[in-house]
Design an enzyme around this catalytic site. Structure first.
Site, PDB file in Angstrom:
ATOM      1  CG  ASP A  35      -2.152  -0.705   1.108  1.00 47.88           C
ATOM      2  OD1 ASP A  35      -2.498  -1.030  -0.028  1.00 47.88           O
ATOM      3  OD2 ASP A  35      -2.821  -0.937   2.129  1.00 47.88           O
ATOM      4  CE  LYS A  57      -6.697   0.816  -0.713  1.00 44.05           C
ATOM      5  NZ  LYS A  57      -7.384  -0.363  -0.343  1.00 44.05           N
ATOM      6  CG  MET A 171      -7.528   7.848   7.363  1.00 40.69           C
ATOM      7  SD  MET A 171      -8.605   6.518   6.811  1.00 40.69           S
ATOM      8  CE  MET A 171      -9.147   5.822   8.360  1.00 40.69           C
TER       9      MET A 171
HETATM   10  C1  LIG Z   1      -6.077   4.012   6.117  1.00 41.33           C
HETATM   11  S1  LIG Z   1      -5.469   4.425   7.713  1.00 41.33           S
HETATM   12  C2  LIG Z   1      -4.448   3.017   7.978  1.00 41.33           C
HETATM   13  C3  LIG Z   1      -4.130   2.791   9.422  1.00 41.33           C
HETATM   14  C4  LIG Z   1      -3.204   1.623   9.643  1.00 41.33           C
HETATM   15  N1  LIG Z   1      -3.835   0.383   9.270  1.00 41.33           N
HETATM   16  C5  LIG Z   1      -2.714   1.548  11.070  1.00 41.33           C
HETATM   17  O1  LIG Z   1      -3.037   0.576  11.781  1.00 41.33           O
HETATM   18  O2  LIG Z   1      -1.990   2.449  11.493  1.00 41.33           O
HETATM   19  C6  LIG Z   1      -4.323   5.703   7.330  1.00 41.33           C
HETATM   20  C7  LIG Z   1      -4.161   6.708   8.452  1.00 41.33           C
HETATM   21  O3  LIG Z   1      -3.334   6.173   9.476  1.00 41.33           O
HETATM   22  C8  LIG Z   1      -2.605   7.223  10.082  1.00 41.33           C
HETATM   23  N2  LIG Z   1      -1.169   6.950   9.951  1.00 41.33           N
HETATM   24  C9  LIG Z   1      -0.612   5.851   9.424  1.00 41.33           C
HETATM   25  N3  LIG Z   1       0.723   5.884   9.542  1.00 41.33           N
HETATM   26  C10 LIG Z   1       1.027   7.049  10.155  1.00 41.33           C
HETATM   27  C11 LIG Z   1       2.245   7.669  10.557  1.00 41.33           C
HETATM   28  N4  LIG Z   1       3.428   7.079  10.363  1.00 41.33           N
HETATM   29  N5  LIG Z   1       2.183   8.881  11.156  1.00 41.33           N
HETATM   30  C12 LIG Z   1       0.998   9.477  11.373  1.00 41.33           C
HETATM   31  N6  LIG Z   1      -0.187   8.928  11.016  1.00 41.33           N
HETATM   32  C13 LIG Z   1      -0.183   7.732  10.425  1.00 41.33           C
HETATM   33  C14 LIG Z   1      -3.010   8.519   9.377  1.00 41.33           C
HETATM   34  O4  LIG Z   1      -4.070   9.093  10.104  1.00 41.33           O
HETATM   35  C15 LIG Z   1      -3.483   7.991   8.047  1.00 41.33           C
HETATM   36  O5  LIG Z   1      -4.361   8.893   7.417  1.00 41.33           O
END
Ligand SMILES: C[S@@+](CC[C@H](N)C(=O)[O-])C[C@H]1O[C@@H](n2cnc3c(N)ncnc32)[C@H](O)[C@@H]1O
Length: 259
Positions: A35, A57, A171
């Site tokens: 992803d 995506k 998000m």
């Molecule tokens: C579709 S969600 C996926 C979440 C992922 N499955 C998880 O468990 O962290 C995507 C969101 O996760 C958050 N996110 C993921 N990685 C991040 C990071 N390294 N720093 C800050 N926010 C993060 C943000 O809010 C982003 O918009």
């Protein structure tokens, strides 16, 4: 011969936060389907001879629709491949991992799930914010700040506006102004501390601390580039602010003192 699919949590960004099991699965894969949120640092551990497929995506823009990703995984497994489906954070937290595992099981494809450190945990640890803390937060809630197909946010605002709960918003960058306003309207004090973390646990990580009523403005001013997570609640007063290499505790801002 049938292959299998391993849904692997890539963690929040730092490759050292991959689990040992995840690293072993990546090393053993014939192909890795990944992803947008899986950063280069994590992709760099994929062995040179392993095939890679990017199905990244972006919000509001889906280069590879979910149904096609499901079909791709099924096709590869039917060719006998061992497929690692690599997803940012944890596959089952706002990750659509369950949809993929159901689609695979429906087709009789073996599917294993390897959990990952979710962004909430990675960002909280980086910012040194305990998501629960005796006397400050007796529970924590993970919520999405973005609805499918950009529909209006339909959250349990009354239940969320609880000063004893830490809120972690995934998000949420595009809607943080509305989220903050609705929480305040439903009774969460305007001076509730909050921290925004961008690209948490990577070398590009940036953090900004603000009161809830200033949070949207602070996030906008920061001009974040990359995924952003918000931690809202009394525990955020313990966060360490970081702009590049310049560290200062959040407690230097108004009303950020921990009781
Ligand atoms: C579709 S969600 C996926 C979440 C992922 N499955 C998880 O468990 O962290 C995507 C969101 O996760 C958050 N996110 C993921 N990685 C991040 C990071 N390294 N720093 C800050 N926010 C993060 C943000 O809010 C982003 O918009």
């Amino acid at each position: 011969m049938r292959g299998k699919v391993v849904l692997v949590g890539a963690g929040p960004g730092d490759p050292d936060l991959l689990t040992v099991k995840a690293a072993r699965a990546i090393a053993a894969a014939d192909v890795v389907v990944y992803d947008r949120l899986v950063p280069a640092e994590v992709l760099s551990i994929i062995p040179a001879g392993t095939a890679r497929i990017d199905v990244g995506k972006q919000a509001g823009h889906h280069p590879v629709p979910q149904e096609e990703i499901n079909s791709l995984l099924i096709r590869l497994a039917r060719l006998g491949r061992t497929v690692v489906r690599l997803k940012g954070g944890d596959p089952f937290i706002f990750g659509r991992g369950c949809e993929e595992s159901i689609a695979l099981e429906r087709e009789g494809i073996a599917c294993e799930v390897i959990p990952g450190i979710t962004a909430a945990q990675g960002c909280a640890a980086s910012a040194r914010v305990p998501l629960t803390h005796r006397g400050l937060a007796s529970s924590v809630r993970y919520l999405t700040g973005h609805c499918r197909a950009d529909l209006p946010l339909n959250l349990d605002w009354k239940g969320l506006a609880d000063p004893d709960t830490t809120l972690v918003v995934y998000m949420g960058l595009a809607n943080i102004e509305e989220i903050a306003r609705r929480l305040i309207e439903h009774g969460l004090p305007a001076d509730t501390p909050a921290v925004a973390v961008c690209q948490g646990t990577t070398p590009r990580e940036r953090r900004v601390c603000a009161r809830l009523d200033d949070l949207a403005k602070a996030a906008k001013t920061a001009g974040f580039d990359g995924p952003v997570l918000f931690i809202i609640g009394q525990v955020a007063a313990l966060a360490v602010q970081r702009h590049g290499l310049d560290d200062a505790t959040c407690n230097d801002d108004r009303a950020m003192v921990v009781a």
